[in-house]
Design an enzyme around this catalytic site. Structure first.
Site, PDB file in Angstrom:
ATOM      1  N   HIS A 204      -7.275  -4.463  -4.071  1.00  0.00           N
ATOM      2  CA  HIS A 204      -6.250  -3.803  -3.260  1.00  0.00           C
ATOM      3  C   HIS A 204      -6.148  -4.501  -1.899  1.00  0.00           C
ATOM      4  CE1 HIS A 204      -3.655  -0.390  -2.251  1.00  0.00           C
ATOM      5  NE2 HIS A 204      -4.182  -0.443  -1.045  1.00  0.00           N
TER       6      HIS A 204
ATOM      7  N   ASP B 267      -8.361  -3.583  -8.355  1.00  0.00           N
ATOM      8  CA  ASP B 267      -8.004  -2.484  -7.455  1.00  0.00           C
ATOM      9  C   ASP B 267      -8.424  -1.149  -8.074  1.00  0.00           C
ATOM     10  OD1 ASP B 267      -6.814  -0.601  -5.823  1.00  0.00           O
ATOM     11  OD2 ASP B 267      -4.916  -1.689  -5.635  1.00  0.00           O
TER      12      ASP B 267
ATOM     13  N   CYS C 110       0.862  -1.187   0.000  1.00  0.00           N
ATOM     14  CA  CYS C 110       0.000   0.000   0.000  1.00  0.00           C
ATOM     15  C   CYS C 110       0.903   1.243   0.000  1.00  0.00           C
ATOM     16  CB  CYS C 110      -0.944  -0.089   1.198  1.00  0.00           C
ATOM     17  SG  CYS C 110      -2.187   1.185   1.378  1.00  0.00           S
TER      18      CYS C 110
END
Length: 218
Positions: A188, A161, A114
């Protein structure tokens, strides 16, 4: 275990450590926007079990010490607010301090998720301390895609995502043809077993590829 590190600008912060101190190679693990929480510690223990010395710097310590968040909507909002207060430059100082704490190790890798995935890319480009970088779903990489890495880079993205559209992934491929860009049928955060978006198959495949990538370059 925890250790206290000092960055080049004098900032002191905590870091989670795992693995043998005399390991041949080391890995810096970079957090999501949720701090050095149980997921990040699990990642550290995974690579420690592979024989690496591992350090995960607490990058939010510059704003507030001891941050450990979960994955609720409230946690996401809190994490985004904290991230906004930590510049790339300051985060890189802390990342380099973590790398510097592994002076015994011959080569170092860096892996992040991330926000940490984006920081992993920056560490590969703006630091010369790493010999391999594995970036997991870093949404900021597309914007920084024209930077020049100093080491081999691997990237992992989920095609579901929404924060990293296929057009961004393609732009990264075009800008960095030498990078190993892997795309999975996943969302994600697919590598975190504490998130609703966790995908066991994609996570295991990406993790296996990362292990092989480090084995080849460290």
């Amino acid at each position: 275990m925890s250790m206290t590190l000092t960055a080049a600008d004098g900032h002191t912060f905590e870091a989670f450590t795992a693995g043998p101190e005399d390991a041949e190679h080391g890995i810096v693990v970079l957090q999501e926007i949720f701090g050095v929480n149980s997921h990040i510690r699990d990642v550290c223990e995974f690579y420690a079990a592979k024989g690496y010395r591992v350090i995960a710097p607490a990058l939010f310590d510059r704003v507030e010490p001891g941050i450990e968040l979960g994955y609720t909507g409230e946690d996401i909002s809190r994490g985004k607010d904290l991230k906004a207060k930590v510049s790339y430059e300051d985060a890189l100082k802390d990342i380099e301090a973590a790398a510097g704490a592994m002076s015994v190790q011959k080569k170092l890798g860096v892996v992040g998720f991330c926000w940490g995935g984006t920081l992993t890319w920056l560490a590969a480009c703006r630091s010369s301390l790493f010999s391999a970088a594995s970036c997991w779903y870093g949404a900021g990489i597309a914007e920084l895609r024209n930077e020049k890495p100093h080491c081999p880079v691997q990237m992992h993205f989920g095609e579901k995502d929404k924060s990293i559209p296929a057009s961004d992934v393609e732009a990264i491929r075009q800008a960095q043809p030498q990078a190993d860009v892997c795309v999975y049928d996943a969302d994600h955060g697919f590598g975190c077993d504490q998130r609703g978006s966790y995908d066991p198959f994609a996570s295991e495949l990406a993790r296996t590829r990362t292990v092989e990538f480090f084995k080849a370059n460290l």
